[in-house]
Design a protein around this motif. Structure first.
Motif, PDB file in Angstrom:
ATOM      1  N   TRP A 152       9.874   7.812  10.111  1.00 28.77           N
ATOM      2  CA  TRP A 152       8.426   7.725  10.288  1.00 28.77           C
ATOM      3  C   TRP A 152       8.096   7.156  11.663  1.00 28.77           C
ATOM      4  CZ3 TRP A 152       4.482   4.088  10.926  1.00 28.77           C
ATOM      5  CH2 TRP A 152       3.192   4.515  10.573  1.00 28.77           C
TER       6      TRP A 152
ATOM      7  N   LYS B 261       1.648  -9.631  13.570  1.00 31.27           N
ATOM      8  CA  LYS B 261       2.515 -10.021  12.470  1.00 31.27           C
ATOM      9  C   LYS B 261       3.917  -9.476  12.750  1.00 31.27           C
ATOM     10  CE  LYS B 261       0.488  -9.454   8.335  1.00 31.27           C
ATOM     11  NZ  LYS B 261       0.229  -8.869   6.998  1.00 31.27           N
TER      12      LYS B 261
ATOM     13  N   CYS C  38       0.822  -1.220   0.000  1.00 28.85           N
ATOM     14  CA  CYS C  38       0.000   0.000   0.000  1.00 28.85           C
ATOM     15  C   CYS C  38       0.849   1.261   0.000  1.00 28.85           C
ATOM     16  CB  CYS C  38      -0.954  -0.002   1.189  1.00 28.85           C
ATOM     17  SG  CYS C  38      -0.161   0.405   2.769  1.00 28.85           S
TER      18      CYS C  38
ATOM     19  N   HIS D 248       1.714   3.102   2.626  1.00 29.72           N
ATOM     20  CA  HIS D 248       1.520   4.050   3.721  1.00 29.72           C
ATOM     21  C   HIS D 248       1.315   3.420   5.091  1.00 29.72           C
ATOM     22  CE1 HIS D 248      -2.694   3.026   3.307  1.00 29.72           C
ATOM     23  NE2 HIS D 248      -2.628   3.336   2.031  1.00 29.72           N
ATOM     24  N   CYS D 249       1.234   2.108   5.189  1.00 32.68           N
ATOM     25  CA  CYS D 249       1.046   1.500   6.521  1.00 32.68           C
ATOM     26  C   CYS D 249       2.378   1.500   7.266  1.00 32.68           C
ATOM     27  CB  CYS D 249       0.492   0.083   6.400  1.00 32.68           C
ATOM     28  SG  CYS D 249       1.687  -1.124   5.772  1.00 32.68           S
ATOM     29  N   LYS D 250       2.332   1.073   8.513  1.00 35.65           N
ATOM     30  CA  LYS D 250       3.564   1.125   9.313  1.00 35.65           C
ATOM     31  C   LYS D 250       4.639   0.217   8.746  1.00 35.65           C
ATOM     32  CE  LYS D 250       2.266  -2.266  12.856  1.00 35.65           C
ATOM     33  NZ  LYS D 250       2.179  -2.559  14.299  1.00 35.65           N
ATOM     34  N   TYR D 251       4.239  -0.895   8.153  1.00 36.47           N
ATOM     35  CA  TYR D 251       5.237  -1.788   7.581  1.00 36.47           C
ATOM     36  C   TYR D 251       5.866  -1.157   6.334  1.00 36.47           C
ATOM     37  CZ  TYR D 251       3.211  -5.216  10.773  1.00 36.47           C
ATOM     38  OH  TYR D 251       2.767  -5.867  11.895  1.00 36.47           O
TER      39      TYR D 251
ATOM     40  N   ARG E 289       6.074   2.002   5.608  1.00 31.83           N
ATOM     41  CA  ARG E 289       6.845   3.188   5.970  1.00 31.83           C
ATOM     42  C   ARG E 289       8.168   2.838   6.632  1.00 31.83           C
ATOM     43  NH1 ARG E 289       5.599   7.216   2.811  1.00 31.83           N
ATOM     44  NH2 ARG E 289       3.506   8.038   3.055  1.00 31.83           N
ATOM     45  N   SER E 290       8.278   1.610   7.129  1.00 27.86           N
ATOM     46  CA  SER E 290       9.507   1.211   7.821  1.00 27.86           C
ATOM     47  C   SER E 290      10.362   0.274   6.986  1.00 27.86           C
ATOM     48  CB  SER E 290       9.161   0.536   9.148  1.00 27.86           C
ATOM     49  OG  SER E 290       8.306   1.349   9.901  1.00 27.86           O
ATOM     50  N   GLY E 291      10.017   0.072   5.722  1.00 29.16           N
ATOM     51  CA  GLY E 291      10.849  -0.735   4.846  1.00 29.16           C
ATOM     52  C   GLY E 291      10.482  -2.208   4.818  1.00 29.16           C
TER      53      GLY E 291
ATOM     54  N   PHE F 234       7.833  -3.825   3.625  1.00 29.75           N
ATOM     55  CA  PHE F 234       6.564  -3.810   2.898  1.00 29.75           C
ATOM     56  C   PHE F 234       6.029  -5.194   2.588  1.00 29.75           C
ATOM     57  CE2 PHE F 234       9.802  -2.855  -0.429  1.00 29.75           C
ATOM     58  CZ  PHE F 234       9.677  -4.008  -1.184  1.00 29.75           C
TER      59      PHE F 234
ATOM     60  N   PHE G 146       5.423 -14.377  10.260  1.00 29.49           N
ATOM     61  CA  PHE G 146       6.793 -13.858  10.459  1.00 29.49           C
ATOM     62  C   PHE G 146       7.144 -13.743  11.940  1.00 29.49           C
ATOM     63  CE2 PHE G 146       4.939 -12.018   6.643  1.00 29.49           C
ATOM     64  CZ  PHE G 146       5.897 -12.180   5.662  1.00 29.49           C
TER      65      PHE G 146
ATOM     66  N   ARG H  22      12.870   2.655  -0.124  1.00 28.32           N
ATOM     67  CA  ARG H  22      12.460   1.253  -0.080  1.00 28.32           C
ATOM     68  C   ARG H  22      12.877   0.571   1.215  1.00 28.32           C
ATOM     69  NH1 ARG H  22       8.221   0.526  -3.090  1.00 28.32           N
ATOM     70  NH2 ARG H  22       8.547   0.723  -5.320  1.00 28.32           N
ATOM     71  N   SER H  23      13.841   1.145   1.907  1.00 26.23           N
ATOM     72  CA  SER H  23      14.329   0.527   3.139  1.00 26.23           C
ATOM     73  C   SER H  23      13.847   1.248   4.387  1.00 26.23           C
ATOM     74  CB  SER H  23      15.859   0.506   3.120  1.00 26.23           C
ATOM     75  OG  SER H  23      16.338  -0.089   1.942  1.00 26.23           O
ATOM     76  N   GLY H  24      12.923   2.193   4.227  1.00 29.19           N
ATOM     77  CA  GLY H  24      12.369   2.851   5.395  1.00 29.19           C
ATOM     78  C   GLY H  24      13.098   4.107   5.831  1.00 29.19           C
TER      79      GLY H  24
ATOM     80  N   LEU I  50       5.293  -7.235   4.640  1.00 28.28           N
ATOM     81  CA  LEU I  50       4.334  -7.510   5.711  1.00 28.28           C
ATOM     82  C   LEU I  50       3.019  -6.757   5.522  1.00 28.28           C
ATOM     83  CD1 LEU I  50       6.760  -7.247   8.778  1.00 28.28           C
ATOM     84  CD2 LEU I  50       6.097  -9.292   7.527  1.00 28.28           C
ATOM     85  N   CYS I  51       2.977  -5.897   4.525  1.00 26.87           N
ATOM     86  CA  CYS I  51       1.792  -5.054   4.303  1.00 26.87           C
ATOM     87  C   CYS I  51       0.546  -5.905   4.081  1.00 26.87           C
ATOM     88  CB  CYS I  51       2.054  -4.161   3.090  1.00 26.87           C
ATOM     89  SG  CYS I  51       0.618  -3.225   2.552  1.00 26.87           S
ATOM     90  N   ASP I  52      -0.508  -5.607   4.825  1.00 23.60           N
ATOM     91  CA  ASP I  52      -1.760  -6.353   4.682  1.00 23.60           C
ATOM     92  C   ASP I  52      -2.305  -6.316   3.260  1.00 23.60           C
ATOM     93  OD1 ASP I  52      -1.868  -7.201   7.253  1.00 23.60           O
ATOM     94  OD2 ASP I  52      -3.340  -5.729   7.925  1.00 23.60           O
TER      95      ASP I  52
END
Lengths: 371, 371, 371, 371
Positions: D317, B280, A95, A97-100, A102-104, A106, B306, D102-104, A108-110
């Motif tokens: 972030w 997760k 997506c 913009h989720c926390k995953y 935004r932290s690299g 991705f 994970f 890409r790495s946050g 893990l993004c739902d």
């Protein structure tokens, strides 16, 4: 541009047919990839068995390499690539913009986690009923969704090897970034398939000094174990013939493994052996799903020996970049992994081959859509 | 110095008697501790049930606080303490030269790892038949083996709280150093005993913003859960009355736990719940041994979400120092944890109390050898 | 055993003489090493210039390899080695009980930190006036202090290479454990001496894909740069002839270095270039002391480019073990580093040679006390 | 919607005027924020002095909080927020596809790094000549660029405190995520301004047990140091009156600081003191730019004491999320930091106040565009 796209559509398990899909209009924030070649992932086999039934007909394949054909006006800014660039695509459509994201992390993004979210969207797992249909790599063109994740592929890399970007990315992620293989360590890799071999390469790059790969008494595994040695394994163990614990004990001078990576699927016994092969304070990466419970699991062993067990799938962006760097370096005989290439008309056979029910000797198979 | 030492010797399970042990000669590289007070560890209960039978009579107790009484000539240089210093001792007697000792992870040292090496030597686990007998804290004096590990205890800290050094060290190790609880995280702690409460304090210090502690519908756990709140828990859950998954979901706004620490012993269901409560990519610390297999264990869940599962016991030197710093700060109402103190003559009762078969309401119990 | 020990004693700068030191009594917690060969460290040169004057006559040399000759009763338990074992010794004599020692960072221990504590004790830096005199490796026997730190050396490793244990340990520490060189990274190493070459090996083991070594237009450096290539460097740069910034820019495709290691001594310009060669968010390891201020230092550059500068000296236990593993593997042509061997009678010449004022072409020099 | 936007435009240094900017058309991938309040960052003062001259007139302000007013069709999917949501915006507009994004680590992205790339685009630093002009927070509406980075702000948080999201994010980044302040550590923070105070809060959350803040003998600093104590500082030091080294030595029992954070601007002496205040193996975060060289810098001190110096600016972030969590918890008296609020017509005064040339007593100032 032509008015339709030639693609292999899997209508049901066992029936994949070459079809013509209408060439979609490409919106401002999207694009189109001209597929050069697509790797056949081990996961394509269970997808093939399951998704046509649960989701409807789909174009499988999520390890494509190709050139950017078309870019919408917005995509031109957003993708970081331009028309004509040679790229490998990730299967993920995060997506952003989720926390995953935004932290690299991705992967893990739902939004793209099809395992936890049935309605998530991902390349090679999305039915043609969802516009614009071209979600898979077994096709001459693949849709470039606004959230596509790109990696540049140097021109000198043969296409077959370039489609190893994601499998090798997994190897780097599991053995190195998550498994933390390091200089001088003993690493056991259970299962000599494409994933296990990718872990061999990553562990070797990381400086592991004792790499042990396990396999079975099958002709397929014997070939794979031989290849493992070429790629840098120090020992291979046929677990049908040799006591694995003793073999690891001998190879490590009694120290046992710093890291065990379980790339074997199906059987529960590799979960137990993974735990038993690790030294005190060792790490275990569980990568191969079993689709059943593990009744012999003893959590007290984790406690008494300070073990860490980490479940893992997929790869980070960084892992794929490192994987491509390794491929591009030419330092490893990766050609030996590239065993079969199929035209679109033989995608059924390609899938069966990766599933162990087609041609013998498969490690890394590819589909070449223009042959 | 007197010619004998008054100590509580456990001859068999259920029979601990005050005895006089000959005062040993102290060699150049050893010393003697005048014990002020000794904590009763939860592990003393299984030790009590097992070791008199397998090892012979022994002085239990491995959480002593006291003052250095005597030091041999060599020990004076080596121990980093001087006669009269107030110290807490670790239970470990690490060799000092193996790879674990040289890298700061001395609790992994084989020489003191009684769980993996039956002949290992450790305070509170070594029989009186091994000279010089004074291996335990339920005694007026304890032998200072050349490999003893010391922590200084400030004079202003009450002895009862000072004997929390090792339990709180465990909390810091599990929740913080290994569990990596951090600012803003949601932490679930299963089991509100001494170990769980120590994890509450450590998680609070680490800045965790949502700390959830679970317990049962027993009077003992109800008191412990109330204490958990005083120590910083945001929520407590009685798992006999409330659906734990839903409670954690509500408390975390649907995010579930970043970290789950299983401090519960015996039942296998907390292994399964620990895994289910983690978000997760979450972390699970397994601290409570079950003494049986976990048939419901599903390694695929670790893979699909994970997850990392880490088995843990004991503490690093750093963890105990941090624990003592927290105790000395007076920021936490740790007195509420200190429920019972027993003289040497009542060590049997002390052990039963910690084992759940003696006095009610036990959290942190101590033995005071000079009363 | 003979009644005296033949050793090279440095009485003043420029005057080292072979002398006979009385064979000491070995106390219970100590021992004696029969020296096989000792490496000449770059730091021996400034030690030679300074210590005879400030501390009095001493036996220099702190990179010995040899066999354990004698062990006191207590040392037998404590050292983890037995008589006859082949070992390399660290120069450090850490106290064993401070926070640094207890956490595995014993090289930070005040007791052995001669740079911050003039009265600290360390091999190769302690005068003969301090009993039992045999503190240095340029001798047939070296005293084994109770706090000695040992590494086992396999029999098949040639002595000259075995004396690389500490220099290579430094390389592993600086490039890998602290510098965190990793797969695919670009690493610049400033200064092609023994220390820089050790960093090349460590960076190569770590999977760095672009290793650049810098040197000057001297015959000595030209030979060293050629050797750097044999050991795995991808590029060498003669900074007298080529613009270093441009060379690194070219070699890295404009990305600049992930890691810069400054192994050059004396000149301040390498501090500035180290900072300029690092990519945004890059790391810089400062290893070479300058003995003067750096007036051009601009801390704003660290801020604007998110740089990390880490001062480093010496090695951890782990680093030396990894270094010995690399040596023992035979994977690197380390013989090329071993340029000169001197008998005890020529220790003056050995020191001058390492200091750049003796024989030409020195990289790794050794003293062989029985020749 | 109205046809124009009321905004404070800085035409030249010293001349900011309320102007009407034409309401822009919002493209599919963009949006519009209705600004509720905007924090005045310390960096606004140098921006004000420099950018109108080098870039042309601009709307300053990059710490806005507000509600999403309008979203384009594509932005609706991409931003992860919906119309009406209350949000804080980051100043960064990262490209989304480079290795840093890409790495946050998107704050390192070249596309938004105005310090290294003069043509980079960032909120509060981009001239009105660049369409659609509304790049700053001192305005009733701010343009939502396709690459905007959002954080949700709970409704119960007062707007003044919500505009602390970025400063507190910096504090979390510097003291915690990069500085790695941890339980039991001693942390020195040089400079008691908004940034230093944010570091106090972050260090306190992280469990630091000894927080020392330094300031000068000015009325402004005296107020700030008093506030530092309210926020959790254990000691404050007026460096004009007290020897700082001695004060830190006393406060830490001679151990000196584990972490020193330099938030002071301008003077070079705090670089030197930061290095001198750190314990052996300590960490130093350089956050305040000096705009000049540091002639007293001695890199040998980094080497002899194993120090790490890290240059830092901005926030990840994650840091801002943690900062908002701390704000929303209400655990800290952050109202004390919010000293002045200005209407749009007084943005000149707001800027002068933050620059030390306007109203006295400024810590965190805000601009309220609808007053």
């Amino acid at each position: 541009m032509s008015e339709s796209v030639v693609a292999a559509v899997s209508y049901e398990f066992g029936r994949t047919e070459v079809a013509e899909i209408p060439m979609p209009d490409i919106s401002d924030d999207a694009g189109l990839l001209r597929v050069e070649m697509t790797g056949v992932c081990g996961s394509d086999w269970p997808y093939y068995q399951k998704y046509p039934g649960t989701k409807g007909p789909l174009i499988l394949g999520h390890e494509p390499v190709g050139r950017v054909e078309t870019l919408g006006r917005i995509a031109r800014d957003r993708f970081g690539v331009k028309e004509g660039d040679r790229v490998a695509l990730e299967e993920y459509l995060p997506c952003g913009h989720c926390k995953y994201c935004r932290s690299g992390d991705f992967r893990l993004c739902d939004a793209t986690d099809t395992l936890n979210r049935p309605d998530a969207v991902r390349y090679g797992s999305t039915p043609i009923s969802r516009a614009p249909s071209l979600w898979g790599g077994y096709s001459r063109f693949q849709y470039l969704h606004p959230n596509s994740v790109f990696h540049r592929v140097p021109d000198h890399v043969p296409a077959k090897q370039a489609t190893l970007a994601l499998p090798l990315g997994n190897g780097v992620e599991w053995a190195y970034l998550q498994g933390k293989a390091r200089i001088g360590e003993a690493v056991v890799i259970q299962g000599p398939g494409q994933q296990g071999l990718a872990c061999v390469v990553a562990a070797k790059e990381a400086g592991a000094s004792c790499i042990i790969v396990t396999g079975l008494s099958t002709p397929a595994d014997e070939r794979r174990l031989a290849l493992a040695k070429q790629l840098g394994a120090d020992y291979t163990v046929n677990v049908d013939k040799v006591n694995l614990f003793d073999a690891v004990k001998d190879a490590t001078g009694g120290e046992m493994a710093d890291l065990v990576i379980d790339c074997a699927s199906g059987g529960t016994e590799t979960v137990v052996s993974a735990i038993n092969l690790a030294r005190k304070s060792g790490r275990i990466i569980m990568g191969g799903r079993k689709f059943k419970k593990i009744p012999e699991f003893d959590s007290d062993v984790l406690i008494s020996r300070f073990l860490t067990v980490k479940g893992m799938r997929g790869h980070s962006w960084d892992a794929v970049e490192l994987g491509l760097g390794i491929i591009a370096s030419g330092r490893y005989a990766l050609d030996g992994m590239c065993t079969h290439t199929f035209p679109l008309a033989e995608v059924d056979q390609a899938l069966r081959t990766v599933g162990g029910q087609g041609l013998p000797g498969a490690i890394h198979c590819t589909v070449s859509p223009w042959e």
